[in-house]
Write a protein that holds these residues in place. Structure first.
Motif, PDB file in Angstrom:
ATOM      1  N   THR A  44     -56.594  22.848 155.980  1.00 48.81           N
ATOM      2  CA  THR A  44     -56.804  24.183 155.419  1.00 48.81           C
ATOM      3  C   THR A  44     -56.230  25.280 156.309  1.00 48.81           C
ATOM      4  OG1 THR A  44     -59.009  24.258 156.412  1.00 48.81           O
ATOM      5  CG2 THR A  44     -58.857  23.505 154.116  1.00 48.81           C
ATOM      6  N   SER A  45     -55.930  24.969 157.558  1.00 47.58           N
ATOM      7  CA  SER A  45     -55.251  25.897 158.461  1.00 47.58           C
ATOM      8  C   SER A  45     -54.627  25.089 159.585  1.00 47.58           C
ATOM      9  CB  SER A  45     -56.215  26.947 159.022  1.00 47.58           C
ATOM     10  OG  SER A  45     -57.145  26.366 159.892  1.00 47.58           O
ATOM     11  N   ALA A  46     -53.654  25.722 160.234  1.00 44.60           N
ATOM     12  CA  ALA A  46     -53.001  25.054 161.363  1.00 44.60           C
ATOM     13  C   ALA A  46     -52.402  26.111 162.276  1.00 44.60           C
ATOM     14  CB  ALA A  46     -51.918  24.100 160.872  1.00 44.60           C
ATOM     15  N   ARG A  47     -52.497  25.847 163.562  1.00 48.86           N
ATOM     16  CA  ARG A  47     -51.853  26.729 164.532  1.00 48.86           C
ATOM     17  C   ARG A  47     -51.080  25.865 165.515  1.00 48.86           C
ATOM     18  NH1 ARG A  47     -54.692  26.494 169.279  1.00 48.86           N
ATOM     19  NH2 ARG A  47     -56.845  25.786 169.098  1.00 48.86           N
ATOM     20  N   MET A  48     -49.933  26.394 165.951  1.00 43.76           N
ATOM     21  CA  MET A  48     -49.147  25.678 166.942  1.00 43.76           C
ATOM     22  C   MET A  48     -49.836  25.856 168.291  1.00 43.76           C
ATOM     23  SD  MET A  48     -45.105  26.052 167.983  1.00 43.76           S
ATOM     24  CE  MET A  48     -44.416  25.246 166.553  1.00 43.76           C
ATOM     25  N   SER A  49     -50.081  24.753 168.970  1.00 45.59           N
ATOM     26  CA  SER A  49     -50.795  24.809 170.249  1.00 45.59           C
ATOM     27  C   SER A  49     -49.906  24.493 171.441  1.00 45.59           C
ATOM     28  CB  SER A  49     -51.987  23.850 170.223  1.00 45.59           C
ATOM     29  OG  SER A  49     -51.553  22.525 169.965  1.00 45.59           O
ATOM     30  N   GLY A  50     -48.718  23.993 171.200  1.00 42.67           N
ATOM     31  CA  GLY A  50     -47.818  23.669 172.294  1.00 42.67           C
ATOM     32  C   GLY A  50     -46.543  23.037 171.774  1.00 42.67           C
ATOM     33  N   LEU A  51     -45.634  22.782 172.698  1.00 43.28           N
ATOM     34  CA  LEU A  51     -44.383  22.120 172.341  1.00 43.28           C
ATOM     35  C   LEU A  51     -43.701  21.660 173.611  1.00 43.28           C
ATOM     36  CD1 LEU A  51     -41.495  24.200 172.585  1.00 43.28           C
ATOM     37  CD2 LEU A  51     -43.258  25.517 171.443  1.00 43.28           C
ATOM     38  N   GLY A  63     -61.011  18.782 156.813  1.00 45.43           N
ATOM     39  CA  GLY A  63     -62.388  18.431 156.501  1.00 45.43           C
ATOM     40  C   GLY A  63     -63.388  19.232 157.319  1.00 45.43           C
ATOM     41  N   GLY A  64     -63.029  20.455 157.669  1.00 46.37           N
ATOM     42  CA  GLY A  64     -63.925  21.319 158.422  1.00 46.37           C
ATOM     43  C   GLY A  64     -63.916  21.103 159.925  1.00 46.37           C
ATOM     44  N   ALA A  65     -63.149  20.130 160.393  1.00 42.20           N
ATOM     45  CA  ALA A  65     -63.093  19.843 161.834  1.00 42.20           C
ATOM     46  C   ALA A  65     -61.669  20.022 162.348  1.00 42.20           C
ATOM     47  CB  ALA A  65     -63.548  18.412 162.109  1.00 42.20           C
TER      48      ALA A  65
END
Length: 108
Positions: A44-51, A63-65
């Motif tokens: 339902t959402s996503a953010r880039m955390s590294g590369l 699923g809420g987690a």
């Protein structure tokens, strides 16, 4: 000793700038990429955390987690300018996989 392919060619400042840009300006693209290429179709959402030179890391809500999702680049990257090209490719590939019309090139 670290092998060349396992060393991150992008310093912390570059990683921070790219992830900030993706999260601030392209959150919907992050989600499309994670859904299609990360095989997390219920995210339902996503953010880039590294590369690094081998791929991009995202934190997706599934699923809420929160769930860590790693998506490899199409090839090993060594220069900052290559990241934009690869992210745009991934965005177009994700749109095609999900049956979504991508926005125009000038909108990236």
């Amino acid at each position: 000793m670290t092998s060349p392919s396992s060393a991150n060619p992008f310093g912390p400042d570059v990683v921070a700038a790219i992830t900030r840009h993706m999260n601030d300006d392209h959150p919907d693209d992050n989600l499309l990429i994670v859904r299609a290429l990360g095989r997390e179709d219920s995210a339902t959402s996503a953010r880039m955390s590294g590369l690094d030179g081998l791929g991009a890391d995202f934190v997706a809500v599934v699923g809420g987690a929160e769930k860590n999702v790693r998506i490899p680049w199409g090839r090993e990257l060594t220069e900052r300018r290559e990241v934009r090209v690869e992210v745009v490719r991934m965005y177009h590939e994700a749109c095609a996989a999900l049956g979504i019309t991508p926005r125009g090139e000038a909108e990236h």
